[in-house]
Design a protein around this motif. Structure first.
Motif, PDB file in Angstrom:
ATOM      1  N   LEU B   5     -60.803  11.948 -13.018  1.00  0.00           N
ATOM      2  CA  LEU B   5     -60.713  12.004 -14.412  1.00  0.00           C
ATOM      3  C   LEU B   5     -61.494  12.309 -15.192  1.00  0.00           C
ATOM      4  N   VAL B   6     -61.603  13.365 -15.971  1.00  0.00           N
ATOM      5  CA  VAL B   6     -62.614  14.033 -17.012  1.00  0.00           C
ATOM      6  C   VAL B   6     -61.916  13.566 -18.162  1.00  0.00           C
ATOM      7  N   ILE B   7     -62.698  12.792 -18.991  1.00  0.00           N
ATOM      8  CA  ILE B   7     -62.275  12.663 -20.398  1.00  0.00           C
ATOM      9  C   ILE B   7     -63.278  13.177 -21.175  1.00  0.00           C
ATOM     10  N   GLY B   8     -62.601  13.975 -22.269  1.00  0.00           N
ATOM     11  CA  GLY B   8     -63.320  14.633 -23.108  1.00  0.00           C
ATOM     12  C   GLY B   8     -63.058  16.182 -22.911  1.00  0.00           C
ATOM     13  N   ALA B   9     -62.432  17.010 -23.616  1.00  0.00           N
ATOM     14  CA  ALA B   9     -62.416  18.399 -23.431  1.00  0.00           C
ATOM     15  C   ALA B   9     -63.112  19.491 -24.365  1.00  0.00           C
ATOM     16  N   GLY B  10     -64.254  19.045 -24.503  1.00  0.00           N
ATOM     17  CA  GLY B  10     -65.254  20.134 -25.219  1.00  0.00           C
ATOM     18  C   GLY B  10     -66.016  20.876 -24.141  1.00  0.00           C
ATOM     19  N   GLY B  11     -66.698  21.628 -24.681  1.00  0.00           N
ATOM     20  CA  GLY B  11     -67.655  22.723 -23.744  1.00  0.00           C
ATOM     21  C   GLY B  11     -68.102  22.028 -22.495  1.00  0.00           C
ATOM     22  N   VAL B  12     -68.551  20.577 -22.590  1.00  0.00           N
ATOM     23  CA  VAL B  12     -69.157  20.023 -21.390  1.00  0.00           C
ATOM     24  C   VAL B  12     -67.856  19.540 -20.452  1.00  0.00           C
ATOM     25  N   GLY B  13     -66.946  18.924 -21.103  1.00  0.00           N
ATOM     26  CA  GLY B  13     -65.804  18.472 -20.266  1.00  0.00           C
ATOM     27  C   GLY B  13     -65.201  19.545 -19.495  1.00  0.00           C
ATOM     28  N   VAL B  14     -64.718  20.544 -20.042  1.00  0.00           N
ATOM     29  CA  VAL B  14     -64.017  21.557 -19.424  1.00  0.00           C
ATOM     30  C   VAL B  14     -64.771  22.379 -18.446  1.00  0.00           C
ATOM     31  N   ILE B  15     -66.057  22.426 -18.473  1.00  0.00           N
ATOM     32  CA  ILE B  15     -66.799  23.169 -17.494  1.00  0.00           C
ATOM     33  C   ILE B  15     -66.904  22.238 -16.288  1.00  0.00           C
ATOM     34  N   ALA B  16     -67.038  20.818 -16.461  1.00  0.00           N
ATOM     35  CA  ALA B  16     -67.074  19.672 -15.572  1.00  0.00           C
ATOM     36  C   ALA B  16     -66.147  19.851 -14.612  1.00  0.00           C
ATOM     37  N   ALA B  17     -64.778  20.036 -15.474  1.00  0.00           N
ATOM     38  CA  ALA B  17     -63.446  19.715 -14.631  1.00  0.00           C
ATOM     39  C   ALA B  17     -63.440  21.258 -13.809  1.00  0.00           C
ATOM     40  N   LEU B  18     -63.790  22.156 -14.341  1.00  0.00           N
ATOM     41  CA  LEU B  18     -63.764  23.613 -13.837  1.00  0.00           C
ATOM     42  C   LEU B  18     -64.675  23.585 -12.471  1.00  0.00           C
ATOM     43  N   SER B  19     -65.852  23.131 -12.608  1.00  0.00           N
ATOM     44  CA  SER B  19     -67.041  23.155 -11.467  1.00  0.00           C
ATOM     45  C   SER B  19     -66.438  22.403 -10.358  1.00  0.00           C
ATOM     46  N   LEU B  20     -65.599  21.149 -10.628  1.00  0.00           N
ATOM     47  CA  LEU B  20     -65.343  20.227  -9.537  1.00  0.00           C
ATOM     48  C   LEU B  20     -63.920  21.052  -9.049  1.00  0.00           C
ATOM     49  N   TRP B  21     -63.391  21.423  -9.706  1.00  0.00           N
ATOM     50  CA  TRP B  21     -61.803  22.124  -9.477  1.00  0.00           C
ATOM     51  C   TRP B  21     -62.310  23.316  -8.380  1.00  0.00           C
ATOM     52  N   PHE B  22     -63.172  24.048  -9.001  1.00  0.00           N
ATOM     53  CA  PHE B  22     -63.797  25.246  -8.341  1.00  0.00           C
ATOM     54  C   PHE B  22     -63.921  24.982  -6.613  1.00  0.00           C
ATOM     55  N   LYS B  23     -64.788  23.919  -6.543  1.00  0.00           N
ATOM     56  CA  LYS B  23     -65.241  23.294  -5.257  1.00  0.00           C
ATOM     57  C   LYS B  23     -64.061  22.882  -4.356  1.00  0.00           C
ATOM     58  N   ARG B  24     -62.868  22.506  -4.855  1.00  0.00           N
ATOM     59  CA  ARG B  24     -61.803  22.104  -4.258  1.00  0.00           C
ATOM     60  C   ARG B  24     -62.089  20.954  -3.419  1.00  0.00           C
ATOM     61  N   GLU B  25     -62.683  20.008  -3.612  1.00  0.00           N
ATOM     62  CA  GLU B  25     -62.723  18.907  -2.925  1.00  0.00           C
ATOM     63  C   GLU B  25     -62.532  17.651  -3.615  1.00  0.00           C
ATOM     64  N   SER B  26     -61.855  17.843  -4.829  1.00  0.00           N
ATOM     65  CA  SER B  26     -61.292  16.633  -5.484  1.00  0.00           C
ATOM     66  C   SER B  26     -60.213  17.052  -6.322  1.00  0.00           C
ATOM     67  N   ASP B  27     -59.378  16.220  -6.712  1.00  0.00           N
ATOM     68  CA  ASP B  27     -58.122  16.355  -7.599  1.00  0.00           C
ATOM     69  C   ASP B  27     -58.634  15.855  -8.913  1.00  0.00           C
ATOM     70  N   ILE B  28     -58.406  16.969  -9.706  1.00  0.00           N
ATOM     71  CA  ILE B  28     -59.059  16.832 -11.010  1.00  0.00           C
ATOM     72  C   ILE B  28     -58.061  16.728 -12.314  1.00  0.00           C
ATOM     73  N   SER B  29     -58.132  15.522 -12.812  1.00  0.00           N
ATOM     74  CA  SER B  29     -57.281  15.511 -14.175  1.00  0.00           C
ATOM     75  C   SER B  29     -58.239  15.483 -15.402  1.00  0.00           C
ATOM     76  N   LEU B  30     -57.572  16.041 -16.410  1.00  0.00           N
ATOM     77  CA  LEU B  30     -58.529  16.151 -17.595  1.00  0.00           C
ATOM     78  C   LEU B  30     -57.562  15.707 -18.599  1.00  0.00           C
ATOM     79  N   VAL B  31     -58.374  14.907 -19.590  1.00  0.00           N
ATOM     80  CA  VAL B  31     -57.638  14.432 -20.992  1.00  0.00           C
ATOM     81  C   VAL B  31     -58.116  15.221 -22.006  1.00  0.00           C
TER      82      VAL B  31
END
Lengths: 356, 356
Positions: B5-31
C-alpha cells in the motif's frame, strides 16, 4: 527667516514640513516626487494626531525635484536641507543621499561661497550615515554641517497626497560632530524652529552617537528579524518556541552584540534598554520599516542598520554571530528585491550573477 | 505476491507505485486523496524520464482513504506500507504519520495477530522519524518493522492526476534498526521488488542512520536557508557578500554542525560531503522542498529536518549556533503558515497566541 528644504514626502517628510510651517519661523520648501501634480493642485490631506485634520495643506513651496528646488532658490539658497528619504547606500546611485543633496550644496556654494553654511539634517536610521557625506563633500570646498535627526513617529503616506499620522512626533536633533560648534548651534536653532508646544516633542540631542547606537538596539535586532520572517513584532514574540525563543535567542543576543560594538568605541548603552525595546512593541500589532519594505518590494535600509555596525565590529574585533547571521540572510533578501526592481541581473542559463 | 500500500500520491508516491507495478512482483494499492475521482476514471498521465510517457495508468487498486484501503484488504492485509507524505510532526493530528498508518496496522493485527509482519517504509526526510512510530505502536501488540527510504528524484505533481518526473529515481532502502533481521530482510526484498534494471536505481542501505545524517547536510543547511529567503540555491550562492558569504557563513557552518551532532552519536560523516552538497545544486535553478512549501503556503518539514537534530545536539552537548538561528527564525515562518491554515489563532486585540 531660515529657508528650509525638506526632501522626501512620505509620512516623515510631510509631517516635518508641516511642523516647521506651523511654527512660522522658517520658509518651507518640499520636494514631492511621485505626488507632485496632485499636491500642487489640491495640497495635502492630513489626519494628524498632533495637528488635527488638514485639507488642501501646502508648504510655502513645492518642487518635483531637488534640481528645481535648487534652481528656484536664486539668491537666497537654503539654510537647512532636511533629508527624510530612506538611506539605502547599496541602492541605485541617484537615490544615494550625497547625490540627492548635491544640487543644493552646489547651488549654495555658487551663490555664497564660504558665506552660507548649509545645515544638512538627516532624519534617517542607522549608524555612520554622516560619513559618506563627509567623504563626498570636502570641507575646504563646501561649507556645511551634518545634523542627526532621530524620530519616533507613526506616520504613513496612505495615498497620493494623503498622510495619516497616528503616533506623536518625537524628534531628537543634534550634531554628528559634537566638536563642531556651528553644527551644535544649528541643531539647537532647528529644535527651536520645529518645536510646537502642545503638539509635538523635539529636543536637542547632545550625544548623537549614543542615541544612534541606542536606537539600533531595536532596529538591528527587531526590525531585521521581522523583515526575515514577515511578521509583526507581537507575532514574532508569541510564535517562538515556548513563546520565549524569539526574545531569548534572537532579539536579546542581537541587542547584546550592538551593546558590545558600541562599547568597543567607548559608548556605554545601558543593559536596561534591552528590556525596554523588547517591551516597547510587544503588544503593538505593527510591522517595522524593513518588514514593510520587503513586503512592498522596496529596498531595505539594511546597510546602515546592520552592515555598518558589523563593519565596525570587525574593525574592533567584536564577535557578532547573531547580527551576522541576520545580515547574511537579509543580504539575500535584499538582492532578491534588487533583482525584482531590475537593479541586478541573474542569468538562469549559467546560473550566475551578471556583473554590470 | 506481496501486497503493497502506497500512501501519498504526489510526485514521489505515484512514481514509487509505478516502479513497483512495472516490476510486477507485488500487488499495488495507492491512496489518492485529492485526485481520487479523476484517477479512478481516467488514470494517471505520467511523463517520466525513467518510464516514458504513460496515459491512463492505474495501479492495481486505488483508494481515497487509508481506512478504505484497510477495509478492502479483507483477509490478505498489507505486507508493505510505503509512506510518501511529508513528515510534519508539528502539523494537525490526522496528518501525523502514526495516525496515517494506524488503520492498516490495526487491520493487520485483527486479521493475523502475530502472523503477518507489516513493513512500514518511510520515504521521507529527516532524522528520528522512526521513533514516533516505535513510541505509538508497542511491539508486544503490533508486529511490524520500520524501514528507511532515502530518495533522490525530480518528480512533481503538475496537475490533477498528472505527474512529471524529470530526475532519475534513486532510492536507498534499509532498516532503521540494523539489528532487526526481519527488517533487514524486508528491506532487501523491497529493493528486489522495486528494482527495474535500466529504468531506476535502488540499493540496500546498510547504514540508515549514517545516510540520513549525510542527507541532512543538504536539508538542514541548504533547504532551510532557501526557505527563509525565498530563493533557489544558485541565487543564494551568487547573491551572498562577494558571492561568498552564503557558502562560508551559512551553508558550511550549518553543515559542520550537523557533522558534529552525528559525531556525538558515533557516526562519522566525511568532510568532503560539505563540498559535494554545496556543489550539487550550485548550477541548478531549483528551489528545495521547504522553499517550495513556504511559497505554496504549506507546512514545512521543519521539525524532522532541523528540530530533531538540534534536540539531539542539546542532549549531547553539541553547540549549534547556526542551525539554532535558522530554526528559531523558521519556527516563526512555520507558525505564520499555521496561522494562514487556521491551525493556530492569534488575537490581535490582546496581541497574544490563543491556546487551544
Amino acid at each position: 527667516m531660515s529657508k528650509v528644504l525638506v526632501i522626501g514626502a512620505g509620512g516623515v517628510g510631510v509631517i516635518a514640513a508641516l511642523s516647521l510651517w506651523f511654527k512660522r519661523e522658517s520658509d518651507i520648501s518640499l520636494v514631492v516626487r511621485s505626488d507632485y501634480d496632485k499636491v500642487l493642485k489640491h495640497g495635502y490631506t492630513i489626519e494628524s494626531c498632533d495637528y488635527g485634520h488638514l485639507e488642501g495643506w501646502k508648504p510655502d513651496h513645492v518642487y518635483s525635484t531637488v534640481e528645481d528646488a535648487a534652481a528656484d532658490a536664486n539668491n537666497k539658497g537654503y539654510d537647512y536641507v532636511v533629508v527624510t528619504t530612506k538611506n539605502i547606500i547599496d541602492g541605485p546611485a541617484d537615490s544615494r543621499v550625497p547625490n540627492i543633496i548635491r544640487p543644493v550644496l552646489e547651488k549654495n556654494k555658487k551663490l555664497h561661497g564660504a558665506q552660507l553654511t548649509t545645515h544638512i539634517l538627516l532624519i534617517q536610521n542607522g549608524i555612520d550615515i554622516e560619513k559618506e557625506i563627509w567623504a563626498e563633500f570636502p570641507s575646504e570646498e563646501y561649507k556645511y554641517t551634518v545634523l542627526s535627526g532621530i524620530q519616533l513617529i507613526g506616520s504613513t503616506k496612505i495615498g497620493a497626497g494623503h498622510i495619516s499620522q497616528i503616533g506623536k512626533d518625537h524628534l531628537s536633533c543634534g550634531a554628528f560632530d559634537p566638536q563642531d560648534t556651528a553644527a551644535v548651534h544649528a541643531a539647537n536653532e532647528f529644535v527651536r524652529m520645529y518645536n510646537n508646544e502642545g503638539h509635538n516633542f523635539v529636543e536637542f540631542d547632545p550625544r548623537v552617537r549614543y542615541s544612534r547606537w541606542k536606537k539600533l538596539l531595536y532596529n538591528a535586532a527587531i526590525n531585521t528579524s521581522t523583515a526575515l520572517v514577515g511578521l509583526d513584532v507581537p507575532r514574532c514574540l508569541e510564535f517562538g518556541v515556548d513563546k520565549k525563543s524569539t526574545e531569548s535567542e534572537l532579539f536579546h543576543p542581537a541587542m547584546r552584540e550592538i551593546i558590545a560594538i558600541a562599547a568597543s568605541e567607548g559608548i556605554i548603552i545601558e543593559e536596561e534598554f534591552i528590556t525596554m525595546f523588547t517591551e516597547i512593541t510587544r503588544k503593538k500589532v505593527f510591522k517595522p520599516s524593513m518588514c514593510v519594505d520587503r513586503e512592498k518590494g522596496q529596498l531595505m535600509e539594511l546597510e546602515v542598520i546592520l552592515g555598518n555596525p558589523i563593519r565596525i565590529a570587525k574593525e574592533n574585533g567584536v564577535p557578532t554571530p547573531t547580527l551576522s547571521m541576520l545580515y547574511n540572510l537579509l543580504v539575500l533578501v535584499q538582492a532578491k528585491l534588487k533583482e525584482q526592481k531590475g537593479l541586478l541581473k541573474f542569468d538562469e542559463v549559467t546560473a550566475s550573477l551578471l556583473d554590470k
